[in-house]
Design a protein around this motif. Structure first.
Motif, PDB file in Angstrom:
ATOM      1  N   LYS A  46      46.773 -32.459 -93.744  1.00 13.01           N
ATOM      2  CA  LYS A  46      46.551 -31.757 -92.484  1.00 13.01           C
ATOM      3  C   LYS A  46      45.610 -30.549 -92.556  1.00 13.01           C
ATOM      4  CE  LYS A  46      48.507 -33.969 -89.117  1.00 13.01           C
ATOM      5  NZ  LYS A  46      47.718 -34.387 -87.940  1.00 13.01           N
ATOM      6  N   PRO A  47      45.505 -29.849 -93.697  1.00 13.13           N
ATOM      7  CA  PRO A  47      44.564 -28.715 -93.722  1.00 13.13           C
ATOM      8  C   PRO A  47      43.098 -29.132 -93.571  1.00 13.13           C
ATOM      9  CG  PRO A  47      46.180 -28.499 -95.489  1.00 13.13           C
ATOM     10  CD  PRO A  47      46.331 -29.872 -94.916  1.00 13.13           C
ATOM     11  N   PHE A  48      42.791 -30.411 -93.721  1.00  9.30           N
ATOM     12  CA  PHE A  48      41.405 -30.864 -93.732  1.00  9.30           C
ATOM     13  C   PHE A  48      41.026 -31.521 -92.400  1.00  9.30           C
ATOM     14  CE2 PHE A  48      43.023 -31.318 -98.132  1.00  9.30           C
ATOM     15  CZ  PHE A  48      42.227 -30.359 -98.739  1.00  9.30           C
ATOM     16  N   PRO A  49      39.719 -31.540 -92.077  1.00 11.87           N
ATOM     17  CA  PRO A  49      39.261 -32.315 -90.905  1.00 11.87           C
ATOM     18  C   PRO A  49      39.450 -33.803 -91.141  1.00 11.87           C
ATOM     19  CG  PRO A  49      37.388 -31.450 -92.141  1.00 11.87           C
ATOM     20  CD  PRO A  49      38.625 -30.820 -92.725  1.00 11.87           C
ATOM     21  N   MET A  50      39.342 -34.601 -90.076  1.00  9.38           N
ATOM     22  CA  MET A  50      39.702 -36.014 -90.131  1.00  9.38           C
ATOM     23  C   MET A  50      38.905 -36.794 -91.186  1.00  9.38           C
ATOM     24  SD  MET A  50      41.933 -38.006 -88.795  1.00  9.38           S
ATOM     25  CE  MET A  50      42.424 -37.152 -87.302  1.00  9.38           C
ATOM     26  N   VAL A  51      37.612 -36.501 -91.310  1.00 11.43           N
ATOM     27  CA  VAL A  51      36.783 -37.218 -92.295  1.00 11.43           C
ATOM     28  C   VAL A  51      37.322 -36.989 -93.710  1.00 11.43           C
ATOM     29  CG1 VAL A  51      34.484 -37.391 -93.315  1.00 11.43           C
ATOM     30  CG2 VAL A  51      34.720 -37.110 -90.848  1.00 11.43           C
ATOM     31  N   GLN A  52      37.683 -35.758 -94.007  1.00 15.40           N
ATOM     32  CA  GLN A  52      38.187 -35.440 -95.343  1.00 15.40           C
ATOM     33  C   GLN A  52      39.632 -35.906 -95.530  1.00 15.40           C
ATOM     34  OE1 GLN A  52      37.398 -31.240 -95.906  1.00 15.40           O
ATOM     35  NE2 GLN A  52      35.274 -31.639 -96.485  1.00 15.40           N
ATOM     36  N   GLN A  53      40.392 -35.996 -94.445  1.00 16.84           N
ATOM     37  CA  GLN A  53      41.736 -36.585 -94.542  1.00 16.84           C
ATOM     38  C   GLN A  53      41.640 -38.027 -95.015  1.00 16.84           C
ATOM     39  OE1 GLN A  53      44.141 -36.184 -90.992  1.00 16.84           O
ATOM     40  NE2 GLN A  53      43.638 -34.021 -90.759  1.00 16.84           N
ATOM     41  N   ALA A  54      40.694 -38.771 -94.444  1.00 20.45           N
ATOM     42  CA  ALA A  54      40.498 -40.164 -94.848  1.00 20.45           C
ATOM     43  C   ALA A  54      40.062 -40.248 -96.313  1.00 20.45           C
ATOM     44  CB  ALA A  54      39.460 -40.823 -93.945  1.00 20.45           C
ATOM     45  N   ARG A  55      39.166 -39.348 -96.724  1.00 18.51           N
ATOM     46  CA  ARG A  55      38.711 -39.328 -98.121  1.00 18.51           C
ATOM     47  C   ARG A  55      39.885 -39.036 -99.058  1.00 18.51           C
ATOM     48  NH1 ARG A  55      34.167 -37.036-101.040  1.00 18.51           N
ATOM     49  NH2 ARG A  55      32.812 -37.431 -99.249  1.00 18.51           N
ATOM     50  N   MET A  56      40.721 -38.061 -98.689  1.00 19.24           N
ATOM     51  CA  MET A  56      41.872 -37.719 -99.523  1.00 19.24           C
ATOM     52  C   MET A  56      42.857 -38.879 -99.590  1.00 19.24           C
ATOM     53  SD  MET A  56      42.145 -34.905-101.222  1.00 19.24           S
ATOM     54  CE  MET A  56      43.920 -34.773-101.386  1.00 19.24           C
ATOM     55  N   LEU A  57      43.047 -39.574 -98.484  1.00 20.14           N
ATOM     56  CA  LEU A  57      43.960 -40.714 -98.455  1.00 20.14           C
ATOM     57  C   LEU A  57      43.496 -41.783 -99.437  1.00 20.14           C
ATOM     58  CD1 LEU A  57      46.533 -41.495 -96.907  1.00 20.14           C
ATOM     59  CD2 LEU A  57      45.097 -42.676 -95.256  1.00 20.14           C
ATOM     60  N   TYR A  58      42.186 -42.006 -99.493  1.00 20.58           N
ATOM     61  CA  TYR A  58      41.652 -42.999-100.429  1.00 20.58           C
ATOM     62  C   TYR A  58      41.762 -42.506-101.866  1.00 20.58           C
ATOM     63  CZ  TYR A  58      38.767 -46.898-101.989  1.00 20.58           C
ATOM     64  OH  TYR A  58      38.335 -48.051-102.600  1.00 20.58           O
TER      65      TYR A  58
END
Length: 376
Positions: free
Chosen positions: A166-178
């Motif tokens: 949640k601390p990150f914007p959506m693009v980086q949330q997706a990157r972190m998920l991967y």
């Protein structure tokens, strides 16, 4: 008295065993279990002996042990083989069990700062995927072993995963998920795999997409912090990073995510008029069902539900025509660009997928026509 014993030299030696070299797991499973059981007992001791303390003070005391378990405080070669993070996760999660969400957030922030993980996550998210392989591995192993893999329930896993994302914007949330759940080969994340290759069987599909799907469904069920739009947005970003995923790989992921998430994804595209994208996903879903020996009836169910959401007959026919055209175009592309051995097998799968889909969708359409005629 417990506090005095904990601070004494003999108490410190007994409560904090020497794990030996950080870069080797214990030789046997029984020894590993003993280590984890010890830190679970230590966590219970810390939890009970500090129950009257303020959260800040409890975290400070637990942090004395956690800081000794962090791999960056030792000379190690292969973080993947280190048991210390598993012990750290067991200790922390035992202590915070039963805490409310705000206290868990404070615990996460405290441990994250103690481990200097903001620096590592910033490094991997600011740079292109695969540019810092070692840091990506450190981020993955730290968050998985300390916060995520300890939990077996969707709610607990989703709560901690939300703290990470949640601390990150959506693009980086997706990157972190991967980074956390994407497929790994020889210790490296396979960033280009989704854009270049597809699984050859159901086992490989599960290896590539199973953990990602579990994480997405866990977040989807955690309505406190994740709306339907959030899930759709993170899926859109995930399946276009670092390059656009092959439609079949998107279908593999959605198949494992289940009916609800799949229907929400295609419904969102329908609202935005992206019929060609929907047709590509649906034909790929049929192909995945054929390859993995699933029943195509659930794809027909998705189409039926989707048609019920569309306003006009013209829009519904447009969707069905797009599906038919996509099957045709895929066959032609496969025949033109694939080599002979691959082409024969893939064509067989694709034509079978089209046939099975027609067997499911035509009776539904026929029954719908009959019911209207009867009503007239």
């Amino acid at each position: 008295m417990v506090e005095g014993y904990r601070c004494s030299r003999s108490g410190s030696r007994r409560l904090m065993p020497d794990l030996g070299p950080h870069d080797y797991l214990p030789c046997g499973a029984s020894e590993q279990i003993e280590y984890l059981r010890h830190f679970q007992k230590l966590g219970l001791l810390m939890k009970r002996s500090t129950c009257l303390y303020a959260t800040r003070d409890r975290l400070y005391l637990v942090g004395e042990y956690i800081s000794k378990l962090l791999c960056r405080n030792a000379t190690y070669h292969d973080m993947n083989k280190c048991i210390s993070l598993l012990c750290c996760g067991t200790l922390l999660q035992t202590v915070v069990s039963g805490w409310d969400d705000m206290e868990c957030k404070r615990a996460f922030d405290f441990v994250n700062k103690l481990a200097l993980m903001d620096r590592e996550t910033g490094l991997v998210l600011r740079n292109s995927p695969g540019a810092h392989v070692k840091s990506e591995q450190e981020v993955r192993l730290f968050y998985r072993r300390v916060f995520l893999d300890v939990h077996t329930t969707k709610v607990d896993k989703a709560m901690w995963l939300s703290r990470i994302l949640k601390p990150f914007p959506m693009v980086q949330q997706a990157r972190m998920l991967y980074i956390l759940y994407g497929p790994v080969y020889a210790g490296q994340l396979e960033w280009q795999e989704m854009s270049e290759n597809t699984p050859v069987n159901v086992e490989q599909s599960q290896q590539h997409f199973g953990q990602l799907a579990c994480a997405i469904t866990a977040l989807h069920s955690y309505r406190k912090e994740w709306s339907e739009d959030d899930i759709i947005s993170v899926l859109d970003e995930l399946t276009s990073s670092p390059d656009e995923w092959l439609p079949e790989n998107i279908a593999h992921l959605l198949t494992l995510c289940g009916d609800t998430v799949t229907l929400q994804v295609v419904s969102s595209k329908a609202i935005n008029g992206r019929m060609q994208d929907i047709a590509s996903i649906l034909t790929s879903l049929c192909l995945v069902c054929t390859k993995n020996h699933y029943n195509t009836s659930w794809v027909a169910y998705i189409v039926q539900r989707l048609c019920s959401l569309l306003d006009t007959t013209k829009t519904k026919l447009n969707l069905l025509n797009c599906i038919a055209d996509t099957f045709k175009d895929t066959v032609l592309d496969m025949y033109e660009y694939s080599n002979t051995d691959e082409r024969d097998l893939e064509l067989d799968h694709l034509i079978t997928a089209q046939s099975e889909f027609m067997k499911e969708i035509l009776p539904r359409a026929f029954c719908s026509i009959q019911s209207k005629e009867t009503a007239i």
